[in-house]
Scaffold this motif. Structure first.
Motif, PDB file in Angstrom:
ATOM      1  N   SER A  95      -0.050  -0.685  -6.782  1.00  0.00           N
ATOM      2  CA  SER A  95      -1.024  -0.876  -5.707  1.00  0.00           C
ATOM      3  C   SER A  95      -1.303   0.423  -4.968  1.00  0.00           C
ATOM      4  O   SER A  95      -2.425   0.680  -4.528  1.00  0.00           O
ATOM      5  N   PHE A 146       0.822  -1.206   0.000  1.00  0.00           N
ATOM      6  CA  PHE A 146       0.000   0.000   0.000  1.00  0.00           C
ATOM      7  C   PHE A 146       0.863   1.266   0.000  1.00  0.00           C
ATOM      8  O   PHE A 146       0.449   2.299  -0.517  1.00  0.00           O
ATOM      9  N   VAL A 150      -5.232   1.864  -4.728  1.00  0.00           N
ATOM     10  CA  VAL A 150      -5.991   2.037  -3.482  1.00  0.00           C
ATOM     11  C   VAL A 150      -6.223   3.501  -3.125  1.00  0.00           C
ATOM     12  O   VAL A 150      -7.011   3.801  -2.224  1.00  0.00           O
ATOM     13  N   ARG A 174      -7.506  -4.989   1.884  1.00  0.00           N
ATOM     14  CA  ARG A 174      -6.468  -5.382   2.844  1.00  0.00           C
ATOM     15  C   ARG A 174      -6.717  -6.806   3.357  1.00  0.00           C
ATOM     16  O   ARG A 174      -5.795  -7.621   3.417  1.00  0.00           O
ATOM     17  N   ARG A 191     -11.127  -0.268   0.880  1.00  0.00           N
ATOM     18  CA  ARG A 191      -9.707  -0.362   1.232  1.00  0.00           C
ATOM     19  C   ARG A 191      -9.491  -1.452   2.284  1.00  0.00           C
ATOM     20  O   ARG A 191      -8.550  -2.250   2.171  1.00  0.00           O
TER      21      ARG A 191
END
Length: 269
Positions: A221, A215, A225, A237, A233
């Motif tokens: 990525s 992240f 996100v 995860r 989100r």
């Protein structure tokens, strides 16, 4: 694709790959990269082009082996960090910011053109393949290490795509499909050899921190996100934590993943 659409796409891809901290990502990839480099059998004096070189995972060891190395990457950030590593190691590597689909090199310049999990992300794969062949001398090698289709990395990108649409381009993972690769190199090569190899990725962190690394540090990525609402989100995860947990062959405190690489070795006609 018209020129305006292509220009917008290139701008977006440049932003993606200039984001994050690929040097941090590259450290996790070092075990697999070292094994791939060993398979290249680089020799002193070889003229090598490392395409989509990142921060130098192939360029630097090639220079240590005595090769005459050039590296090309779309990201100026990667080139800057690679240059710092080159200087710190007392090496000689020519590093250029540029696009694999329009490389600033003369025809038949290199003995070995190589790309490890880099050129596979170019939006026009046939154009990228043609350019890499163009700059390779007759009898020279073009070697790609591409994430294999159907493996851990494919599952990782599928998880991202569930929440954030990917660019409207051929999937990079088609470079990990043997039939597709044979079609893309149907002309201009004297021989083509494909082989699959394990690719070890060592994170040194537990699963939650490993996902957080993607992240915070990995451009694709990070961008995927950035615009997600908090619920999506968190769902992403959780999906990624489950994926890493299923594939972890390390310990709870130090994740290790064994992905799969397709080696592509084309000898230019």
């Amino acid at each position: 694709m018209d020129q305006e659409s292509l220009s917008k796409l290139k701008t977006a891809l440049h932003f993606v790959w200039n984001s994050g901290d690929y040097e941090t990502v590259a450290r996790t990839l070092e075990p697999g990269a070292a094994a791939f480099f060993d398979r290249l059998a680089v020799g002193p004096g070889d003229r090598i082009l490392d395409v989509a070189c990142g921060t130098g995972q192939i360029a630097l060891p090639a220079a240590r082996a005595g090769a005459k190395v050039t590296g090309l990457d779309l990201s100026e950030n990667n080139i800057e960090k690679a240059n710092a590593l080159v200087h710190a190691g007392g090496l000689e590597v020519k590093l250029d910011a540029g696009d694999v689909e329009d490389m600033p090199y003369k025809d038949e310049t290199f003995d070995l053109t190589v790309s490890l999990i880099g050129a596979m992300f170019a939006p026009r794969p046939e154009r990228a393949a043609a350019e890499m062949l163009r700059v390779t001398r007759p009898g020279g090698r073009l070697v790609m290490g591409n994430w294999a289709d159907g493996g851990f990395i494919a599952s990782f990108f599928a998880a991202l795509a569930k929440y954030a649409p990917m660019p409207d381009i051929p999937s990079p993972l088609l470079w990990g499909d043997e039939a597709t690769v044979r079609d893309r190199f149907a002309k201009g090569v004297a021989s083509l050899a494909l082989s699959r190899h394990p690719y070890r990725i060592e994170y040194g962190t537990p699963v939650p921190e490993t996902v957080e690394h993607y992240f915070n540090d990995f451009g694709p990525s990070m961008v995927a996100v950035a615009d997600l609402d908090p619920d999506d989100r968190e769902d992403l995860r959780e999906d990624l934590e489950a994926l890493f947990t299923r594939h972890n062959i390390g310990t709870a405190e130090a994740v290790v993943i064994e992905a799969e690489l397709l080696d592509v070795v084309a000898v230019r006609a």
